[in-house]
Design an enzyme around this catalytic site. Sequence first.
Site, PDB file in Angstrom:
ATOM      1  N   ALA A 126       1.105  -0.932   0.265  1.00  0.00           N
ATOM      2  CA  ALA A 126       0.201   0.042  -0.111  1.00  0.00           C
ATOM      3  C   ALA A 126       0.750   1.464   0.403  1.00  0.00           C
ATOM      4  O   ALA A 126       2.213   1.188   0.890  1.00  0.00           O
ATOM      5  CB  ALA A 126      -1.462  -0.181   1.228  1.00  0.00           C
TER       6      ALA A 126
ATOM      7  N   GLY B 190       0.612  -5.406   0.276  1.00  0.00           N
ATOM      8  CA  GLY B 190      -0.775  -4.996  -0.759  1.00  0.00           C
ATOM      9  C   GLY B 190       0.073  -5.869  -1.786  1.00  0.00           C
ATOM     10  O   GLY B 190      -1.326  -6.480  -2.552  1.00  0.00           O
TER      11      GLY B 190
ATOM     12  N   GLU C 161      -0.709  -9.001  -1.436  1.00  0.00           N
ATOM     13  CA  GLU C 161      -2.107  -9.354  -1.353  1.00  0.00           C
ATOM     14  C   GLU C 161      -2.862  -9.591  -2.577  1.00  0.00           C
ATOM     15  O   GLU C 161      -3.413 -10.327  -3.019  1.00  0.00           O
ATOM     16  CB  GLU C 161      -2.973  -8.584  -0.516  1.00  0.00           C
ATOM     17  CG  GLU C 161      -2.948  -8.726   0.778  1.00  0.00           C
ATOM     18  CD  GLU C 161      -3.439  -7.203   2.386  1.00  0.00           C
ATOM     19  OE1 GLU C 161      -3.879  -7.793   3.269  1.00  0.00           O
ATOM     20  OE2 GLU C 161      -2.979  -6.546   1.846  1.00  0.00           O
TER      21      GLU C 161
ATOM     22  N   GLU D  85       3.029  -5.199   7.140  1.00  0.00           N
ATOM     23  CA  GLU D  85       2.124  -4.845   8.408  1.00  0.00           C
ATOM     24  C   GLU D  85       2.363  -4.428   9.491  1.00  0.00           C
ATOM     25  O   GLU D  85       1.722  -3.260  10.620  1.00  0.00           O
ATOM     26  CB  GLU D  85       0.735  -4.716   8.127  1.00  0.00           C
ATOM     27  CG  GLU D  85       0.173  -4.272   6.563  1.00  0.00           C
ATOM     28  CD  GLU D  85       0.365  -6.133   5.655  1.00  0.00           C
ATOM     29  OE1 GLU D  85      -0.228  -5.721   4.083  1.00  0.00           O
ATOM     30  OE2 GLU D  85       1.452  -6.954   6.223  1.00  0.00           O
TER      31      GLU D  85
END
Length: 268
Positions: free
Chosen positions: A76, A119, A122, A142
């Site tokens: 992210a 991300g 992911e 994270e």
Amino acid sequence: MIESTLKWTIVGSADHLLEARMETVAILRLNRPESRNALSPDLFTDLVDYLELLDRDGFTRTIVIWGGDSVFSAGADISDMAGRSVVEMHLRPRLEEWQRFRRVKLPVIVAVNGSALGGGNELALACDLVVAGESASFGQPEIGLGLIPGGGGTQRLVRAIGKARAMDIILTGKRLGAYEARQAGLVSRVVPDELCLAEALRMAATVASLPQLAVRMAKEAVLSAFEMPLGTGLDYERRLFELLFSTEDAQEGLNAFVEKRSPNFRGE
């Protein structure tokens, strides 16, 4: 290298997402090198929007997502999240965008060179096949920011590699190398770095050459295994299996086998 032969064009609202074509295979490239392909809200929205467009165009048969030859995605966009309130984060459409990604019917193959973190990991988990260069790495860092994965990492990673390994990665921030990720079940194939995109495109071309209704139903059946009890999933698989007997491609494939000839699939 095959990427040097591709002609890239801008898709979406900015030059952060590029596309190239190889007949019925669409190649999408994350293009934010200054931020290691961080998945900004605009980039992710454009990616999902374009995936849905390809899913409906009636021509594309397979999609490959690539981040370039040095990094897939660092995750992210942290600078975009810093200082945000609970309400601001809650009102973002990110969860629905991940759900839209999940509903894409075309097979999506991801080619990972370099790191796929947060991300980025992911995103790889949400794809159907993962090809990794041998120097690739995967992780969910994270926890080091006082956060947890928010794009499906705690759910898809457990389903992909099991509770014990997922806990290790999520709670400690540990990264998996390409071969360890393949052994764990996160990666489909590992190849030399310079062949990563080429291998993904070769796989995509193979899938694109096969009966498309069967390909879509196979993907649908496999994904249903994560959401249904075994008995329900077996019933669902059987219904899809029987339904394919109404297609011309299935009849052609069966007849070609009996007649000892190559099938001529027409996507019907």
